[in-house]
Write a protein that holds these residues in place. Sequence first.
Motif, PDB file in Angstrom:
ATOM      1  N   GLU A 291     -61.472  10.872 -40.874  1.00  0.00           N
ATOM      2  CA  GLU A 291     -60.368  11.825 -40.823  1.00  0.00           C
ATOM      3  C   GLU A 291     -60.663  13.077 -41.643  1.00  0.00           C
ATOM      4  OE1 GLU A 291     -57.603  11.683 -38.986  1.00  0.00           O
ATOM      5  OE2 GLU A 291     -58.303   9.823 -38.072  1.00  0.00           O
ATOM      6  N   GLU A 339     -53.633   3.028 -39.869  1.00  0.00           N
ATOM      7  CA  GLU A 339     -52.727   4.179 -39.764  1.00  0.00           C
ATOM      8  C   GLU A 339     -52.453   4.772 -41.149  1.00  0.00           C
ATOM      9  OE1 GLU A 339     -52.273   1.204 -38.575  1.00  0.00           O
ATOM     10  OE2 GLU A 339     -52.001   1.353 -36.392  1.00  0.00           O
ATOM     11  N   ALA A 340     -52.265   3.896 -42.131  1.00  0.00           N
ATOM     12  CA  ALA A 340     -51.988   4.374 -43.487  1.00  0.00           C
ATOM     13  C   ALA A 340     -53.188   5.115 -44.068  1.00  0.00           C
ATOM     14  CB  ALA A 340     -51.617   3.190 -44.381  1.00  0.00           C
ATOM     15  N   ALA A 342     -55.389   6.852 -42.349  1.00  0.00           N
ATOM     16  CA  ALA A 342     -55.431   8.158 -41.690  1.00  0.00           C
ATOM     17  C   ALA A 342     -54.402   9.104 -42.304  1.00  0.00           C
ATOM     18  CB  ALA A 342     -55.175   7.999 -40.196  1.00  0.00           C
ATOM     19  N   GLU A 343     -53.209   8.591 -42.609  1.00  0.00           N
ATOM     20  CA  GLU A 343     -52.185   9.418 -43.246  1.00  0.00           C
ATOM     21  C   GLU A 343     -52.618   9.844 -44.654  1.00  0.00           C
ATOM     22  OE1 GLU A 343     -48.689   7.069 -43.182  1.00  0.00           O
ATOM     23  OE2 GLU A 343     -48.464   7.126 -40.995  1.00  0.00           O
ATOM     24  N   ALA A 346     -55.022  12.664 -44.316  1.00  0.00           N
ATOM     25  CA  ALA A 346     -54.327  13.896 -43.939  1.00  0.00           C
ATOM     26  C   ALA A 346     -53.698  14.556 -45.156  1.00  0.00           C
ATOM     27  CB  ALA A 346     -53.275  13.604 -42.877  1.00  0.00           C
ATOM     28  N   SER A 347     -53.117  13.744 -46.037  1.00  0.00           N
ATOM     29  CA  SER A 347     -52.511  14.311 -47.240  1.00  0.00           C
ATOM     30  C   SER A 347     -53.563  14.933 -48.155  1.00  0.00           C
ATOM     31  CB  SER A 347     -51.726  13.236 -47.990  1.00  0.00           C
ATOM     32  OG  SER A 347     -52.583  12.282 -48.603  1.00  0.00           O
TER      33      SER A 347
END
Length: 391
Positions: A291, A339-340, A342-343, A346-347
């Motif tokens: 990511e 998913e966590a 990837a988040e 992103a942050s």
Amino acid sequence: MTSGTLRLATRGSDLALRQAAGVREELSTRRRDVELVEVETRGDELDEALITELGRTGAFVRALDEEVLSGEVDAAVHSLKDMPTDMPDGLVVAAVGERAPAGDALVTRDGGGLADLPRGAVVGTSSLRRKAQVLAERPDLEVRPLRGNVDTRLQKLVAPDLQAEHERRVEADADHKGDPGAREEDREYERTVEEWFDDLSEFQRTALEYDVDHEYDAIVLAEAGLRRSDLFYRDEYAVERLDRADHVPAPGQGAVAVTASDPDVIETIRSAMDHEPTRVATSVERTVLAELGGGCIAPIGVNALVQGEHVSARVRVLSADGATEVKATRDLPLRTYREAAAEFAASLREQGAAELIEAAKRAADTETAKRAEEDGGGGPPGGDAAGAAEE
């Protein structure tokens, strides 16, 4: 292949062969005969300077995976940190073995940690991540490129001391032989040069032969590589483990993965050796890396550990000189760890990691263009080469 001998592709370095032998031993529990097939990879063929400049992972991986996809072998054994986050069509990670210690270690001739090195000391590593993390802690140090197999790097560290002692002994023997009145009991050294040499280990004898361009006060290596090579404890040097909170390992460091394409082979390998906590932790690390998009051209450390119902993840993204960084830790829910992760990535991008990675890419492009000009326009080979194998 559903029966008979399993053929495993591996690089031919000592560490790679040891890792492959470990996989073979685990597969023996399924009563399968295993043959190791050595394959020369693109990373083995490249000039040292080109490895880190080419900018994408794969130099030590693609050739082995191509053997799997062509049907020449059944599976391939990799250091997981060397593997690209994007897999070729038809190929999967059949298993990730239980992880060895994931951190880095500082190796010196006389002992001590990073804080004990004098100002201006030279530290050897070809890892952009390790260089940036060392400079972040000790900007007064000099970090020089150092590549090669684990034993080669260690031998380059100890070579100057061994060579200096050899020279002293040669001179002392020559002086003694040149003095007509010298008695045997007056020798400066009790043993002759030949006797001293005969007592050296093969490791020391090889170090004596190196033409060392630079003298290193310390080098940084993966602890897992030292341990798997039986080189963690030796009299010639001392090893100090680095704190993983500051020296965050590369994604997948310390883990061995096996790739395959045939469903029956995949199931055989997975049931024999897959270690779920390691697979989950390294999946988080590789998801964050994918990511962020840094590959091996940006100093990025990602380390995760499964703890109960959470995966504790630590990330550190730095500038090349270690002066600027974005870092964070987060507990990710185990049920939705991909998913966590990837988040989380992103942050980090929003906090400034994207800018640091883009700066690293620009620097890599500039260096590549410079080398291409110096080489008369040929430039480095294209494709998917990797950062230096960090083990």
